[in-house]
Design a protein around this motif. Sequence first.
Motif, PDB file in Angstrom:
ATOM      1  N   ALA A 178      26.208  24.858  36.176  1.00  0.00           N
ATOM      2  CA  ALA A 178      27.500  24.427  36.722  1.00  0.00           C
ATOM      3  C   ALA A 178      28.495  24.336  35.573  1.00  0.00           C
ATOM      4  O   ALA A 178      28.279  23.587  34.615  1.00  0.00           O
ATOM      5  CB  ALA A 178      27.370  23.085  37.421  1.00  0.00           C
ATOM      6  N   VAL A 179      29.581  25.098  35.653  1.00  0.00           N
ATOM      7  CA  VAL A 179      30.569  25.159  34.582  1.00  0.00           C
ATOM      8  C   VAL A 179      31.931  24.695  35.088  1.00  0.00           C
ATOM      9  O   VAL A 179      32.357  25.070  36.181  1.00  0.00           O
ATOM     10  CB  VAL A 179      30.689  26.588  34.021  1.00  0.00           C
ATOM     11  CG1 VAL A 179      31.788  26.668  32.967  1.00  0.00           C
ATOM     12  CG2 VAL A 179      29.358  27.041  33.429  1.00  0.00           C
ATOM     13  N   THR A 180      32.584  23.874  34.297  1.00  0.00           N
ATOM     14  CA  THR A 180      33.968  23.476  34.564  1.00  0.00           C
ATOM     15  C   THR A 180      34.800  23.867  33.350  1.00  0.00           C
ATOM     16  O   THR A 180      34.457  23.494  32.221  1.00  0.00           O
ATOM     17  CB  THR A 180      34.078  21.965  34.810  1.00  0.00           C
ATOM     18  OG1 THR A 180      33.272  21.609  35.931  1.00  0.00           O
ATOM     19  CG2 THR A 180      35.526  21.573  35.111  1.00  0.00           C
ATOM     20  N   ALA A 181      35.865  24.624  33.575  1.00  0.00           N
ATOM     21  CA  ALA A 181      36.697  25.098  32.467  1.00  0.00           C
ATOM     22  C   ALA A 181      38.170  24.935  32.799  1.00  0.00           C
ATOM     23  O   ALA A 181      38.573  25.016  33.962  1.00  0.00           O
ATOM     24  CB  ALA A 181      36.389  26.565  32.170  1.00  0.00           C
ATOM     25  N   THR A 182      38.967  24.684  31.778  1.00  0.00           N
ATOM     26  CA  THR A 182      40.420  24.616  31.937  1.00  0.00           C
ATOM     27  C   THR A 182      40.966  26.023  31.775  1.00  0.00           C
ATOM     28  O   THR A 182      40.939  26.591  30.679  1.00  0.00           O
ATOM     29  CB  THR A 182      41.040  23.665  30.904  1.00  0.00           C
ATOM     30  OG1 THR A 182      40.456  22.363  31.063  1.00  0.00           O
ATOM     31  CG2 THR A 182      42.542  23.567  31.103  1.00  0.00           C
ATOM     32  N   ALA A 193      36.838  33.752  25.010  1.00  0.00           N
ATOM     33  CA  ALA A 193      37.915  33.603  25.988  1.00  0.00           C
ATOM     34  C   ALA A 193      39.061  32.751  25.461  1.00  0.00           C
ATOM     35  O   ALA A 193      40.130  32.694  26.072  1.00  0.00           O
ATOM     36  CB  ALA A 193      37.363  32.990  27.277  1.00  0.00           C
ATOM     37  N   GLY A 194      38.841  32.061  24.327  1.00  0.00           N
ATOM     38  CA  GLY A 194      39.891  31.227  23.759  1.00  0.00           C
ATOM     39  C   GLY A 194      40.157  29.969  24.561  1.00  0.00           C
ATOM     40  O   GLY A 194      41.279  29.457  24.570  1.00  0.00           O
ATOM     41  N   LEU A 195      39.134  29.441  25.229  1.00  0.00           N
ATOM     42  CA  LEU A 195      39.294  28.252  26.057  1.00  0.00           C
ATOM     43  C   LEU A 195      39.078  26.991  25.232  1.00  0.00           C
ATOM     44  O   LEU A 195      38.133  26.899  24.444  1.00  0.00           O
ATOM     45  CB  LEU A 195      38.300  28.282  27.222  1.00  0.00           C
ATOM     46  CG  LEU A 195      38.471  29.439  28.208  1.00  0.00           C
ATOM     47  CD1 LEU A 195      37.367  29.414  29.252  1.00  0.00           C
ATOM     48  CD2 LEU A 195      39.831  29.387  28.876  1.00  0.00           C
ATOM     49  N   LYS A 196      39.941  25.991  25.432  1.00  0.00           N
ATOM     50  CA  LYS A 196      39.835  24.756  24.677  1.00  0.00           C
ATOM     51  C   LYS A 196      38.851  23.778  25.313  1.00  0.00           C
ATOM     52  O   LYS A 196      38.251  22.971  24.606  1.00  0.00           O
ATOM     53  CB  LYS A 196      41.221  24.096  24.559  1.00  0.00           C
ATOM     54  CG  LYS A 196      42.214  24.895  23.732  1.00  0.00           C
ATOM     55  CD  LYS A 196      43.539  24.163  23.606  1.00  0.00           C
ATOM     56  CE  LYS A 196      44.511  24.939  22.734  1.00  0.00           C
ATOM     57  NZ  LYS A 196      45.805  24.234  22.598  1.00  0.00           N
ATOM     58  N   GLN A 197      38.722  23.819  26.623  1.00  0.00           N
ATOM     59  CA  GLN A 197      37.881  22.836  27.301  1.00  0.00           C
ATOM     60  C   GLN A 197      36.906  23.520  28.241  1.00  0.00           C
ATOM     61  O   GLN A 197      37.307  24.193  29.190  1.00  0.00           O
ATOM     62  CB  GLN A 197      38.747  21.849  28.111  1.00  0.00           C
ATOM     63  CG  GLN A 197      37.957  20.764  28.821  1.00  0.00           C
ATOM     64  CD  GLN A 197      37.322  19.786  27.851  1.00  0.00           C
ATOM     65  OE1 GLN A 197      37.929  19.432  26.840  1.00  0.00           O
ATOM     66  NE2 GLN A 197      36.116  19.345  28.140  1.00  0.00           N
ATOM     67  N   VAL A 198      35.618  23.369  27.968  1.00  0.00           N
ATOM     68  CA  VAL A 198      34.557  23.877  28.832  1.00  0.00           C
ATOM     69  C   VAL A 198      33.452  22.832  28.902  1.00  0.00           C
ATOM     70  O   VAL A 198      32.944  22.395  27.868  1.00  0.00           O
ATOM     71  CB  VAL A 198      33.976  25.212  28.316  1.00  0.00           C
ATOM     72  CG1 VAL A 198      32.765  25.613  29.150  1.00  0.00           C
ATOM     73  CG2 VAL A 198      35.023  26.305  28.358  1.00  0.00           C
ATOM     74  N   ASP A 199      33.100  22.402  30.102  1.00  0.00           N
ATOM     75  CA  ASP A 199      31.994  21.470  30.306  1.00  0.00           C
ATOM     76  C   ASP A 199      30.960  22.159  31.192  1.00  0.00           C
ATOM     77  O   ASP A 199      31.319  22.939  32.078  1.00  0.00           O
ATOM     78  CB  ASP A 199      32.469  20.188  30.993  1.00  0.00           C
ATOM     79  CG  ASP A 199      33.580  19.505  30.218  1.00  0.00           C
ATOM     80  OD1 ASP A 199      33.430  19.325  29.004  1.00  0.00           O
ATOM     81  OD2 ASP A 199      34.606  19.169  30.837  1.00  0.00           O
ATOM     82  N   PHE A 200      29.695  21.865  30.973  1.00  0.00           N
ATOM     83  CA  PHE A 200      28.687  22.497  31.812  1.00  0.00           C
ATOM     84  C   PHE A 200      27.433  21.638  31.917  1.00  0.00           C
ATOM     85  O   PHE A 200      27.162  20.793  31.071  1.00  0.00           O
ATOM     86  CB  PHE A 200      28.318  23.894  31.291  1.00  0.00           C
ATOM     87  CG  PHE A 200      27.867  23.942  29.865  1.00  0.00           C
ATOM     88  CD1 PHE A 200      28.789  23.953  28.819  1.00  0.00           C
ATOM     89  CD2 PHE A 200      26.525  24.002  29.550  1.00  0.00           C
ATOM     90  CE1 PHE A 200      28.372  24.007  27.497  1.00  0.00           C
ATOM     91  CE2 PHE A 200      26.096  24.071  28.231  1.00  0.00           C
ATOM     92  CZ  PHE A 200      27.040  24.070  27.202  1.00  0.00           C
ATOM     93  N   MET A 201      26.689  21.856  33.013  1.00  0.00           N
ATOM     94  CA  MET A 201      25.447  21.150  33.253  1.00  0.00           C
ATOM     95  C   MET A 201      24.374  22.165  33.620  1.00  0.00           C
ATOM     96  O   MET A 201      24.604  23.066  34.430  1.00  0.00           O
ATOM     97  CB  MET A 201      25.592  20.132  34.379  1.00  0.00           C
ATOM     98  CG  MET A 201      24.318  19.319  34.629  1.00  0.00           C
ATOM     99  SD  MET A 201      24.534  18.043  35.899  1.00  0.00           S
ATOM    100  CE  MET A 201      24.633  19.076  37.347  1.00  0.00           C
TER     101      MET A 201
END
Length: 248
Positions: A120-124, A60-68
């Motif tokens: 749980a995913v958080t993405a910019t 997806a070309g995403l720079k910021q992805v956080d997940f739990m």
Amino acid sequence: MVYFNLASSNGISVSYILFIISCLFPQLSAAQTSHTTPEQIEYALQQLLSTEIRQWQQQAGLKQVDFMLNIKVPSGAKRLPLCPKKLAIDAASGIPIGNVQRKISCQELGWSLYVRASVAVTATIPVLNQVLKRGELITAADIEWKSIGLGARDKDLITDAKQIVGQQVQRKIRRYKAIKAVQVTAPNWVNIGDRVIIEASSNGFYAKMQGEALEAGGAGEAIRVRNLSSGKVIFAYPLAPGRVATQF
């Protein structure tokens, strides 16, 4: 129940000791790094889900992805013998977001079970800075990049702003919410009531005539158009704004 907190930024991921061990010593099997079967199962599923999310981030070309990850191993796993080889885990399509379930098997010992996890995913991602309703066009000024928490309903989200700008809203898009593919469509080239040029061709024959659009439509859509000369209603395909084509 075991929790794994992971963060991925610019392709770099950090996790607990099991994740670090897997990076430094990939040749070690899950059996060698686990003392019990539940730990072996947790480790294997954590590794797989982490890899799938990192692959999605890269694609997806995403720079910021956080997940739990919250992995729940059935209590019956305590009675299963430790698998001597790498566990087999059924593949799944799409992004592992929300509640997921995978079948995990030890082929050498012949046991298998289903394991659930919540992801749980958080993405910019690109989002709208205002509410847009059906029929409105999305401009570059409408787009902002925000860190958004994603759920199971966001698996078909758009992560590239270029795929949003210039599109027409198909379903209402809320402010600062993930934009799904089904919410946008190519813009209409023709709207109801527009005067259009009807272009007709068949076996070398070509003609132009004036018409009136009775329906709205974009590229590839068949719409009803009235020929203003004959009054006949025909089906035509928009070619560009103000132009439609039909064939005899």
